[in-house]
Design a protein around this motif. Structure first.
Motif, short mmCIF file in Angstrom:
data_model
loop_
_atom_site.label_atom_id
_atom_site.label_comp_id
_atom_site.label_asym_id
_atom_site.label_seq_id
_atom_site.Cartn_x
_atom_site.Cartn_y
_atom_site.Cartn_z
N GLU A 16 0.84 -1.21 0.00
CA GLU A 16 0.00 0.00 0.00
C GLU A 16 0.87 1.26 0.00
O GLU A 16 0.59 2.22 -0.73
CB GLU A 16 -0.92 0.01 1.22
N THR A 18 4.04 1.59 -1.02
CA THR A 18 4.76 1.73 -2.29
C THR A 18 3.83 2.20 -3.40
O THR A 18 4.21 3.03 -4.23
CB THR A 18 5.45 0.41 -2.69
N GLU A 19 2.59 1.70 -3.42
CA GLU A 19 1.62 2.15 -4.43
C GLU A 19 1.27 3.62 -4.21
O GLU A 19 1.16 4.39 -5.16
CB GLU A 19 0.36 1.29 -4.40
N SER A 20 1.13 4.01 -2.97
CA SER A 20 0.81 5.40 -2.65
C SER A 20 1.96 6.33 -3.08
O SER A 20 1.72 7.39 -3.67
CB SER A 20 0.54 5.54 -1.14
N GLY A 22 4.19 5.70 -5.35
CA GLY A 22 4.23 5.66 -6.81
C GLY A 22 3.21 6.61 -7.43
O GLY A 22 3.50 7.33 -8.39
N GLU A 23 1.98 6.60 -6.87
CA GLU A 23 0.94 7.49 -7.39
C GLU A 23 1.32 8.96 -7.18
O GLU A 23 1.15 9.80 -8.06
CB GLU A 23 -0.40 7.20 -6.71
N LYS A 24 1.84 9.28 -6.00
CA LYS A 24 2.24 10.66 -5.70
C LYS A 24 3.39 11.10 -6.61
O LYS A 24 3.42 12.24 -7.09
CB LYS A 24 2.63 10.81 -4.24
N ARG A 26 3.99 9.93 -9.69
CA ARG A 26 3.44 10.15 -11.03
C ARG A 26 2.69 11.48 -11.11
O ARG A 26 2.79 12.20 -12.09
CB ARG A 26 2.51 8.99 -11.39
N ASP A 27 1.92 11.80 -10.07
CA ASP A 27 1.20 13.08 -10.04
C ASP A 27 2.18 14.26 -10.05
O ASP A 27 1.95 15.26 -10.75
CB ASP A 27 0.30 13.17 -8.80
N GLU A 30 3.73 14.73 -13.49
CA GLU A 30 2.81 15.33 -14.45
C GLU A 30 2.62 16.82 -14.19
O GLU A 30 2.51 17.61 -15.12
CB GLU A 30 1.46 14.61 -14.41
#
Length: 139
Positions: A16, A18-20, A22-24, A26-27, A30
């Motif tokens: 959880e 690492t996914e969090s 990763g999402e931050k 990527r955001d 961008e």
């Protein structure tokens, strides 16, 4: 308590997180690429510094083991020193002689020469020049 269930819950939490992250990331990439690459570069520099520090510490500990203790000194033979002979002087040569208060008449005729007028003037001129140089430098 079962170690298998604890291990599974820790594994879920790590995924959880690492996914969090990763999402931050990527955001952030961008929205603000320069800030993302700056943070990524700082993380990379810190990792390189840590790796170098580990190599320095690991390399330094091996060298300390080799240099344990005080190195032994080599003692040379103890011989009496040889003093060299002094300079060879002629037989009739005197290092010092008793000083006389006055010359005898024969000695003065043999060794003393009366200076000429030209020599006296030259000496006077050079002395006057030295005195003038000293006085010019004085305030």
């Amino acid at each position: 308590m079962d170690f298998g269930s604890i291990f599974e819950s820790v594994k879920e939490k790590i995924t959880e997180v690492t996914e969090s992250i990763g999402e931050k990331a990527r955001d952030l990439m961008e929205t603000n690429k320069t800030l993302f690459f700056a943070i990524l570069g700082m993380i990379f520099a810190i990792l390189i510094c840590l790796i170098l520090l580990i190599f320095i510490i690991a390399g330094g500990s091996g060298k300390k083991d080799k240099n344990k203790g005080i190195p032994e000194t080599t003692v040379m033979g103890t011989e009496t020193p040889v003093i060299p002979d002094g300079p060879k002087l002629p037989k009739d040569y005197n290092i010092s002689r008793p000083a006389k208060d006055r010359w005898t008449k024969e000695e003065s005729e043999e060794w003393f020469t009366v200076p000429s007028e030209k020599e006296v003037e030259s000496l006077s001129f050079s002395n006057d020049k030295i005195v003038n140089d000293i006085l010019e430098a004085a305030p």
